[in-house]
Design a protein around this motif. Structure first.
Motif, PDB file in Angstrom:
ATOM      1  N   ARG A 108      27.377 -51.792 -46.771  1.00 42.70           N
ATOM      2  CA  ARG A 108      27.228 -52.594 -47.983  1.00 42.70           C
ATOM      3  C   ARG A 108      28.594 -53.040 -48.455  1.00 42.70           C
ATOM      4  N   LEU A 109      28.684 -54.284 -48.885  1.00 37.54           N
ATOM      5  CA  LEU A 109      29.905 -54.819 -49.482  1.00 37.54           C
ATOM      6  C   LEU A 109      29.490 -55.795 -50.562  1.00 37.54           C
ATOM      7  N   LYS A 110      30.061 -55.622 -51.741  1.00 35.88           N
ATOM      8  CA  LYS A 110      29.611 -56.431 -52.874  1.00 35.88           C
ATOM      9  C   LYS A 110      30.738 -56.612 -53.869  1.00 35.88           C
ATOM     10  N   GLY A 111      30.767 -57.777 -54.518  1.00 31.51           N
ATOM     11  CA  GLY A 111      31.773 -58.014 -55.548  1.00 31.51           C
ATOM     12  C   GLY A 111      31.910 -59.486 -55.847  1.00 31.51           C
ATOM     13  N   THR A 112      33.034 -59.862 -56.437  1.00 26.13           N
ATOM     14  CA  THR A 112      33.278 -61.260 -56.783  1.00 26.13           C
ATOM     15  C   THR A 112      34.538 -61.751 -56.081  1.00 26.13           C
ATOM     16  N   CYS A 113      34.575 -63.039 -55.838  1.00 27.31           N
ATOM     17  CA  CYS A 113      35.727 -63.641 -55.180  1.00 27.31           C
ATOM     18  C   CYS A 113      35.795 -65.117 -55.533  1.00 27.31           C
ATOM     19  N   MET A 114      36.945 -65.692 -55.272  1.00 28.38           N
ATOM     20  CA  MET A 114      37.125 -67.124 -55.407  1.00 28.38           C
ATOM     21  C   MET A 114      37.164 -67.727 -54.006  1.00 28.38           C
ATOM     22  N   ILE A 115      36.510 -68.881 -53.854  1.00 27.49           N
ATOM     23  CA  ILE A 115      36.476 -69.589 -52.582  1.00 27.49           C
ATOM     24  C   ILE A 115      37.253 -70.889 -52.729  1.00 27.49           C
ATOM     25  N   ASP A 116      38.102 -71.191 -51.773  1.00 24.85           N
ATOM     26  CA  ASP A 116      38.908 -72.403 -51.830  1.00 24.85           C
ATOM     27  C   ASP A 116      38.008 -73.630 -51.979  1.00 24.85           C
ATOM     28  N   GLY A 117      38.283 -74.431 -52.975  1.00 22.77           N
ATOM     29  CA  GLY A 117      37.504 -75.634 -53.218  1.00 22.77           C
ATOM     30  C   GLY A 117      36.424 -75.469 -54.262  1.00 22.77           C
ATOM     31  N   ASP A 118      36.104 -74.230 -54.652  1.00 15.50           N
ATOM     32  CA  ASP A 118      35.094 -73.973 -55.678  1.00 15.50           C
ATOM     33  C   ASP A 118      35.768 -73.675 -57.005  1.00 15.50           C
ATOM     34  N   ALA A 119      35.233 -74.232 -58.071  1.00  8.51           N
ATOM     35  CA  ALA A 119      35.821 -74.014 -59.384  1.00  8.51           C
ATOM     36  C   ALA A 119      35.352 -72.713 -60.014  1.00  8.51           C
ATOM     37  N   ARG A 120      34.220 -72.206 -59.576  1.00  7.74           N
ATOM     38  CA  ARG A 120      33.615 -71.027 -60.194  1.00  7.74           C
ATOM     39  C   ARG A 120      33.678 -69.831 -59.250  1.00  7.74           C
ATOM     40  N   ALA A 121      33.809 -68.652 -59.841  1.00  4.66           N
ATOM     41  CA  ALA A 121      33.801 -67.425 -59.046  1.00  4.66           C
ATOM     42  C   ALA A 121      32.459 -67.268 -58.343  1.00  4.66           C
ATOM     43  N   GLN A 122      32.488 -66.602 -57.198  1.00  4.23           N
ATOM     44  CA  GLN A 122      31.287 -66.380 -56.391  1.00  4.23           C
ATOM     45  C   GLN A 122      30.984 -64.884 -56.303  1.00  4.23           C
ATOM     46  N   VAL A 123      29.700 -64.553 -56.301  1.00  2.00           N
ATOM     47  CA  VAL A 123      29.265 -63.183 -56.040  1.00  2.00           C
ATOM     48  C   VAL A 123      29.040 -63.044 -54.536  1.00  2.00           C
ATOM     49  N   PHE A 124      29.767 -62.125 -53.934  1.00  7.80           N
ATOM     50  CA  PHE A 124      29.661 -61.872 -52.495  1.00  7.80           C
ATOM     51  C   PHE A 124      28.742 -60.677 -52.282  1.00  7.80           C
ATOM     52  N   GLN A 125      27.785 -60.819 -51.364  1.00  4.69           N
ATOM     53  CA  GLN A 125      26.857 -59.732 -51.040  1.00  4.69           C
ATOM     54  C   GLN A 125      26.763 -59.604 -49.532  1.00  4.69           C
ATOM     55  N   LEU A 126      26.907 -58.389 -49.036  1.00  3.81           N
ATOM     56  CA  LEU A 126      26.679 -58.111 -47.624  1.00  3.81           C
ATOM     57  C   LEU A 126      25.844 -56.846 -47.507  1.00  3.81           C
ATOM     58  N   VAL A 127      24.725 -56.948 -46.787  1.00  2.00           N
ATOM     59  CA  VAL A 127      23.886 -55.806 -46.460  1.00  2.00           C
ATOM     60  C   VAL A 127      23.638 -55.853 -44.967  1.00  2.00           C
ATOM     61  N   SER A 128      24.087 -54.820 -44.279  1.00  2.00           N
ATOM     62  CA  SER A 128      23.982 -54.820 -42.826  1.00  2.00           C
ATOM     63  C   SER A 128      24.733 -56.037 -42.299  1.00  2.00           C
ATOM     64  N   ARG A 129      24.093 -56.915 -41.550  1.00  2.76           N
ATOM     65  CA  ARG A 129      24.773 -58.101 -41.009  1.00  2.76           C
ATOM     66  C   ARG A 129      24.513 -59.354 -41.843  1.00  2.76           C
ATOM     67  N   ASP A 130      23.688 -59.257 -42.876  1.00  3.87           N
ATOM     68  CA  ASP A 130      23.352 -60.419 -43.699  1.00  3.87           C
ATOM     69  C   ASP A 130      24.301 -60.501 -44.888  1.00  3.87           C
ATOM     70  N   TRP A 131      24.784 -61.711 -45.177  1.00  2.79           N
ATOM     71  CA  TRP A 131      25.675 -61.865 -46.307  1.00  2.79           C
ATOM     72  C   TRP A 131      25.430 -63.192 -47.002  1.00  2.79           C
ATOM     73  N   SER A 132      25.908 -63.288 -48.242  1.00  6.62           N
ATOM     74  CA  SER A 132      25.682 -64.506 -49.018  1.00  6.62           C
ATOM     75  C   SER A 132      26.768 -64.658 -50.076  1.00  6.62           C
ATOM     76  N   LEU A 133      26.919 -65.889 -50.544  1.00  4.64           N
ATOM     77  CA  LEU A 133      27.774 -66.224 -51.678  1.00  4.64           C
ATOM     78  C   LEU A 133      26.922 -66.988 -52.681  1.00  4.64           C
TER      79      LEU A 133
END
Length: 313
Positions: free
Chosen positions: A247-272
């Motif tokens: 499991r990996l979870k938290g917030t991050c900034m992505i180059d080109g995005d004005a708003r912070a993103q919530v990062f989620q990873l469970v097993s091999r699946d992940w999302s922003l």
């Protein structure tokens, strides 16, 4: 304590990524009662900013009368402070650690006169529970979470076929033949599936050892950086992360995005997904918290994998 009626006490458990945070968000947003919710880190809850009345870094007060407290290092101290504030809350909800045993928390309500155990609810990921229960690293943890719960809420049913859903139910029944299994639907009010389970305790509280370590088979990792990820490099870095990282979870900034993103990873699946609260003003910062098995590679090696996804300074 006063002689007032005991406060209903609910424990929500489930392995990493099963959907506890999503369920808690629904409870906080839609509750008709004043709830005191204790979580391991409410910074991960991403409560709708419109609900937050005040936030002091330890306690988040909401406009609907609910409060969200960070357990931090002192669970019993935090609970005691809440119970001293008699009459402020209608019920207490605890989020158990994703690798912990929710029953050990529920036992508190069996010995504390000011509390009444209302239920132990455990979430199970319909797409992963079969494999998780057989995994040599986490299988025992999964099975223990089901051992004394009142109901299992089967989450993410919309992501599996009917055959997979039945297989997931069969796995849970093999562990606990008598437990109730209910699908967790986004259309179902959260209060309906979590509260008022009508529990009469079938299990007794056991003597509590001096030290209880639910996480001896797991290792934590925290990744913090100032800056931003490159989206394409991040995708490559995530694929390079070891399978032992559960499991990996938290917030991050992505180059080109004005708003912070919530990062989620469970097993091999992940999302922003865009953060519900606009955190961009706090500085360009990446803060991720991970949990893995004891054979997870070193923090230095994990850091190096994600560092390759950072944009050039």
């Amino acid at each position: 304590m006063t002689a007032s009626a005991p406060i209903p006490f609910t424990v929500i458990g489930g392995f990493l990524g099963a959907g506890k945070t999503t369920l808690l968000n629904r409870l906080l947003s839609g509750s008709t009662e004043r709830c005191a919710v204790l979580v391991n880190d409410f910074g991960e809850i991403n409560v709708d900013a419109a609900l937050i009345r005040s936030h002091d870094g330890t306690t988040m007060s909401l406009t609907n009368g609910c409060v969200c407290c960070s357990i931090g290092a002192g669970f019993l101290d935090t609970l005691a402070r809440l119970l001293d504030d008699v009459g402020r809350f209608d019920r207490v909800v605890i989020e158990a650690s994703g690798v912990g045993d929710p029953w050990r928390i529920a036992e508190i309500a069996l010995v504390e006169p000011s509390l009444r155990l209302d239920g132990v609810v455990v979430l199970a990921d319909a797409a992963r529970i079969a494999a998780q229960s057989e995994d040599r690293h986490i299988g025992d943890t999964i099975r223990n979470q089901f051992a004394k719960c009142d109901v299992v809420l089967l989450s993410k049913c919309d992501l599996v076929t009917e055959i997979q859903r039945e297989a997931a139910c069969a796995v849970i029944r093999a562990i606990r033949p008598d437990v109730s299994i209910e699908p967790l639907s986004a259309a179902t009010p959260a209060e309906t599936v979590v509260f008022c389970r009508g529990r009469t305790a079938r299990f007794r509280a056991e003597p509590v050892a001096e030290t209880i370590d639910h996480e001896s088979d797991f290792r934590r990792w925290t990744y913090r950086r100032d800056g931003r990820f490159d989206r394409d490099r991040l995708a490559i870095a995530v694929r390079a992360l070891p399978q032992q990282l559960l499991r990996l979870k938290g917030t991050c900034m992505i180059d080109g995005d004005a708003r912070a993103q919530v990062f989620q990873l469970v097993s091999r699946d992940w999302s922003l997904t865009p953060a519900e609260q606009d955190t961009t003003a706090a500085a360009e910062r990446i803060a991720l918290a991970g949990v893995g098995t004891v054979d997870l590679i070193s923090d230095h090696e994990l850091d190096a994998i994600l560092d390759r996804a950072l944009t050039a300074a």
